[in-house]
Design a protein around this motif. Structure first.
Motif, PDB file in Angstrom:
ATOM      1  N   GLU A  61     -46.693  -7.674   2.848  1.00 55.40           N
ATOM      2  CA  GLU A  61     -46.753  -9.186   2.614  1.00 55.40           C
ATOM      3  C   GLU A  61     -44.774  -9.111   1.984  1.00 55.40           C
ATOM      4  O   GLU A  61     -44.509  -9.820   2.784  1.00 55.40           O
ATOM      5  CB  GLU A  61     -47.311  -8.891   1.789  1.00 55.40           C
ATOM      6  N   ALA A  62     -44.634  -8.159   1.570  1.00 54.00           N
ATOM      7  CA  ALA A  62     -42.761  -8.738   1.041  1.00 54.00           C
ATOM      8  C   ALA A  62     -41.831  -8.831   2.040  1.00 54.00           C
ATOM      9  O   ALA A  62     -41.120 -10.247   1.975  1.00 54.00           O
ATOM     10  CB  ALA A  62     -42.362  -8.080   0.431  1.00 54.00           C
ATOM     11  N   GLN A  63     -42.151  -7.804   3.181  1.00 54.37           N
ATOM     12  CA  GLN A  63     -41.309  -8.195   4.134  1.00 54.37           C
ATOM     13  C   GLN A  63     -41.660  -9.851   4.602  1.00 54.37           C
ATOM     14  O   GLN A  63     -40.593 -10.389   5.054  1.00 54.37           O
ATOM     15  CB  GLN A  63     -41.143  -7.154   5.372  1.00 54.37           C
ATOM     16  N   ALA A  64     -42.732  -9.595   5.714  1.00 57.40           N
ATOM     17  CA  ALA A  64     -43.066 -11.193   6.241  1.00 57.40           C
ATOM     18  C   ALA A  64     -43.085 -11.893   5.671  1.00 57.40           C
ATOM     19  O   ALA A  64     -42.755 -13.579   6.250  1.00 57.40           O
ATOM     20  CB  ALA A  64     -44.811 -10.272   6.600  1.00 57.40           C
ATOM     21  N   GLY A  65     -43.577 -12.362   4.548  1.00 56.54           N
ATOM     22  CA  GLY A  65     -43.030 -13.532   3.765  1.00 56.54           C
ATOM     23  C   GLY A  65     -41.938 -14.099   3.342  1.00 56.54           C
ATOM     24  O   GLY A  65     -41.776 -15.222   3.090  1.00 56.54           O
ATOM     25  N   ARG A  66     -41.012 -13.424   3.882  1.00 50.99           N
ATOM     26  CA  ARG A  66     -39.115 -13.727   3.639  1.00 50.99           C
ATOM     27  C   ARG A  66     -38.690 -13.622   5.159  1.00 50.99           C
ATOM     28  O   ARG A  66     -37.488 -14.586   5.212  1.00 50.99           O
ATOM     29  CB  ARG A  66     -38.783 -12.607   2.524  1.00 50.99           C
ATOM     30  N   MET A  67     -38.977 -13.507   5.915  1.00 46.33           N
ATOM     31  CA  MET A  67     -38.560 -12.997   7.654  1.00 46.33           C
ATOM     32  C   MET A  67     -38.305 -15.049   8.124  1.00 46.33           C
ATOM     33  O   MET A  67     -39.434 -15.049   8.271  1.00 46.33           O
ATOM     34  CB  MET A  67     -39.301 -12.083   8.346  1.00 46.33           C
ATOM     35  N   LYS A  68     -37.092 -14.516   8.145  1.00 48.49           N
ATOM     36  CA  LYS A  68     -36.864 -15.549   9.115  1.00 48.49           C
ATOM     37  C   LYS A  68     -35.053 -16.064  10.144  1.00 48.49           C
ATOM     38  O   LYS A  68     -34.108 -16.332   8.816  1.00 48.49           O
ATOM     39  CB  LYS A  68     -36.577 -17.527   8.128  1.00 48.49           C
ATOM     40  N   GLN A  69     -34.944 -14.893  10.430  1.00 53.98           N
ATOM     41  CA  GLN A  69     -33.681 -13.790  10.909  1.00 53.98           C
ATOM     42  C   GLN A  69     -33.582 -14.859  12.617  1.00 53.98           C
ATOM     43  O   GLN A  69     -34.068 -15.220  13.295  1.00 53.98           O
ATOM     44  CB  GLN A  69     -33.891 -12.382  11.020  1.00 53.98           C
ATOM     45  N   ALA A  70     -32.261 -14.229  12.550  1.00 57.42           N
ATOM     46  CA  ALA A  70     -31.686 -14.809  13.630  1.00 57.42           C
ATOM     47  C   ALA A  70     -32.162 -13.459  14.754  1.00 57.42           C
ATOM     48  O   ALA A  70     -32.511 -12.276  14.555  1.00 57.42           O
ATOM     49  CB  ALA A  70     -30.496 -14.794  13.932  1.00 57.42           C
ATOM     50  N   LEU A  71     -32.592 -14.204  16.185  1.00 58.68           N
ATOM     51  CA  LEU A  71     -32.560 -13.091  17.007  1.00 58.68           C
ATOM     52  C   LEU A  71     -32.134 -13.204  18.187  1.00 58.68           C
ATOM     53  O   LEU A  71     -32.033 -14.612  18.675  1.00 58.68           O
ATOM     54  CB  LEU A  71     -34.416 -13.534  17.077  1.00 58.68           C
ATOM     55  N   ARG A  72     -32.279 -11.842  18.969  1.00 65.23           N
ATOM     56  CA  ARG A  72     -31.792 -11.904  20.175  1.00 65.23           C
ATOM     57  C   ARG A  72     -32.602 -11.104  20.677  1.00 65.23           C
ATOM     58  O   ARG A  72     -33.341  -9.979  20.275  1.00 65.23           O
ATOM     59  CB  ARG A  72     -30.809 -11.485  21.080  1.00 65.23           C
ATOM     60  N   TYR A  73     -33.833 -10.988  21.396  1.00 65.43           N
ATOM     61  CA  TYR A  73     -34.506  -9.970  22.901  1.00 65.43           C
ATOM     62  C   TYR A  73     -34.179  -9.411  24.248  1.00 65.43           C
ATOM     63  O   TYR A  73     -33.930 -10.821  25.125  1.00 65.43           O
ATOM     64  CB  TYR A  73     -35.745  -9.927  22.398  1.00 65.43           C
ATOM     65  N   TRP A  74     -34.185  -8.771  24.602  1.00 61.12           N
ATOM     66  CA  TRP A  74     -34.268  -8.262  26.514  1.00 61.12           C
ATOM     67  C   TRP A  74     -35.775  -7.900  27.192  1.00 61.12           C
ATOM     68  O   TRP A  74     -35.926  -6.921  25.981  1.00 61.12           O
ATOM     69  CB  TRP A  74     -33.269  -7.060  26.504  1.00 61.12           C
ATOM     70  N   LEU A  75     -36.145  -8.287  28.173  1.00 62.58           N
ATOM     71  CA  LEU A  75     -36.986  -7.918  28.784  1.00 62.58           C
ATOM     72  C   LEU A  75     -36.744  -6.844  29.627  1.00 62.58           C
ATOM     73  O   LEU A  75     -35.736  -6.660  30.990  1.00 62.58           O
ATOM     74  CB  LEU A  75     -37.399  -8.749  29.679  1.00 62.58           C
ATOM     75  N   LEU A  76     -37.890  -5.685  28.962  1.00 65.57           N
ATOM     76  CA  LEU A  76     -37.414  -4.572  30.060  1.00 65.57           C
ATOM     77  C   LEU A  76     -38.589  -4.322  30.841  1.00 65.57           C
ATOM     78  O   LEU A  76     -39.361  -4.034  30.931  1.00 65.57           O
ATOM     79  CB  LEU A  76     -38.026  -3.000  29.320  1.00 65.57           C
ATOM     80  N   LEU A  77     -38.276  -4.632  32.459  1.00 60.89           N
ATOM     81  CA  LEU A  77     -39.215  -5.091  33.705  1.00 60.89           C
ATOM     82  C   LEU A  77     -38.886  -3.259  34.527  1.00 60.89           C
ATOM     83  O   LEU A  77     -37.675  -2.726  34.631  1.00 60.89           O
ATOM     84  CB  LEU A  77     -38.831  -5.764  34.588  1.00 60.89           C
ATOM     85  N   PRO A  78     -40.113  -2.790  35.054  1.00 64.93           N
ATOM     86  CA  PRO A  78     -40.296  -1.866  36.143  1.00 64.93           C
ATOM     87  C   PRO A  78     -39.217  -2.260  36.866  1.00 64.93           C
ATOM     88  O   PRO A  78     -39.084  -3.807  37.582  1.00 64.93           O
ATOM     89  CB  PRO A  78     -41.539  -2.059  36.703  1.00 64.93           C
ATOM     90  N   ARG A  79     -38.763  -1.291  37.508  1.00 64.85           N
ATOM     91  CA  ARG A  79     -37.372  -1.468  38.798  1.00 64.85           C
ATOM     92  C   ARG A  79     -37.841  -1.870  40.190  1.00 64.85           C
ATOM     93  O   ARG A  79     -39.672  -1.421  40.302  1.00 64.85           O
ATOM     94  CB  ARG A  79     -36.832   0.184  39.101  1.00 64.85           C
TER      95      ARG A  79
END
Length: 382
Positions: free
Chosen positions: A364-382
């Protein structure tokens, strides 16, 4: 620990070089280096994307561009072997293109350590940078969790806030929150009653929760309130309402401060609640295994720290991603493998994630305060 990480980085470097030779890359492979430990760039810091390996894929909301493994910040630091139970469960409803790889994954023995797990992933998957259609690589990470509340089956002096299942009353089934609050007596039968209207609102925002119900004989029953629909009204952020009213500043609008404001201003509590016309309806479920999370929109149980909610127009359910953000309380890097298993009305955009923290006070403490910069990468089967 630094020596261990350095050894792992060197081992992963050999995997990268070997994969480059096996796949016959047209361009020379990049020279890998130990994973950086700096925080993710802030939204104000423009990112310069590296050269991709090939053409990108584009869908309704996002563009996916294949990139070398060396682009993923912190790759190799996650305890990837601990992902396998969630990854195998995910194969019950695999993302498009995962069918053959899931069949292999379910037959093979799980990796015994971090190096084996990363090696397996690098052998069978290709990372793709996710960005918006206008080329923006940066997005937003928020958090959610499963609240735990006390409840009663009948109202009393303390437990007076009702929670509803989907109404049979067609008029109230699509009515805004204010109308439901004012007209439900005699027309709707609550599932349960809880103590605090703000806790009930939080439960609806999160979409599910756990309740401990005191029975007439004094025993306690543990149940789950699972998402069963809503009243088709638009979701409005009560935090945004407080900001627009000049009652909170933008950087102050997290759940702890919102709840504190409501408790300090009981005369305006209904005004705050009614600013969000959406009401979520629930159904009661048994809770035979408290270690399992609620089911997400994919239809599978969520795993704390491994499940995220995404915009399904950008990322298909069941997709595996590498997440690069920070923890809200410590601001330390949060870089790990996650599965796209849920969605939400506020989760919109190419690079947008709601990170499932689990349940309990820390979640609850983490979720209630989370508003962070984000990047992500999609991992697709070859």
């Amino acid at each position: 620990m630094r020596a261990l990480h350095h050894g792992l980085a060197l081992a992963l470097a050999l995997w990268i070089a070997l994969l480059a030779l096996l796949t016959g890359c047209a361009s020379p492979p990049p020279q890998p280096s130990p994973a950086p430990v700096t925080l993710p760039p802030t939204p104000s810091a423009p990112l310069q994307p590296p050269s991709p390996l090939g053409d990108f894929t584009q869908n309704e909301r996002a563009r996916w561009t294949p990139v070398p493994w060396s682009e993923l910040p912190g790759w190799g630091e996650d305890a990837a072997e601990s992902l396998w139970p969630a990854l195998r469960q995910n194969c019950a409803r695999p993302a498009p293109g995962w069918e053959k790889l899931c069949a292999r994954l379910l037959l093979e023995e799980a990796p015994g350590d971090r190096l084996q797990a990363h090696g397996w992933l690098m052998t069978h998957l290709q990372p793709h940078r996710v960005e918006s259609l206008d080329g923006n690589l940066q997005g937003l990470a928020t958090g959610y969790f499963e609240p735990e509340l006390r409840a009663r089956r009948q109202s009393d002096a303390r437990f007076r806030v009702p929670l509803f299942g989907p109404p049979a009353d067609a008029q109230l089934a699509r009515a805004p929150r204010q109308q439901i609050d004012q007209q439900w007596p005699g027309r709707l039968q609550p599932l349960l009653y809880v103590e605090d209207a703000l806790d009930a609102l939080l439960l609806q925002i999160q979409g599910s929760g756990r309740v401990s119900v005191r029975e007439p004989d004094g025993s306690e029953t543990r149940l789950r309130l699972a998402f069963a629909g809503h009243n088709d009204q638009p979701y409005r952020s009560v935090g945004r309402w407080l900001i627009d009213q000049g009652l909170l500043k933008a950087h102050e609008a997290n759940w702890p401060t919102i709840k504190a404001w409501g408790q300090a201003n009981p005369a305006r509590l209904n005004e705050l609640l009614w600013a969000n016309p959406r009401v979520v309806f629930f159904r009661l479920e048994a809770l035979p295994d408290p270690s399992l999370g609620p089911k997400g929109a994919q239809g599978l149980p969520l795993t704390p720290g491994r499940s995220i909610a995404v915009d399904k127009a950008a990322i298909p359910y069941g997709s595996l991603l590498w997440l690069d953000t920070t923890e809200p309380l410590s601001q330390t890097p949060l870089r790990r493998l996650v599965l796209a298993q849920d969605t939400g009305s506020a989760i919109l955009g190419a690079v947008r994630a709601d990170y499932f923290w689990g349940w309990g006070p820390e979640a609850e403490a983490q979720a209630g305060r989370m508003k962070q910069a984000l990047r992500y990468w999609l991992l697709l089967p070859r």
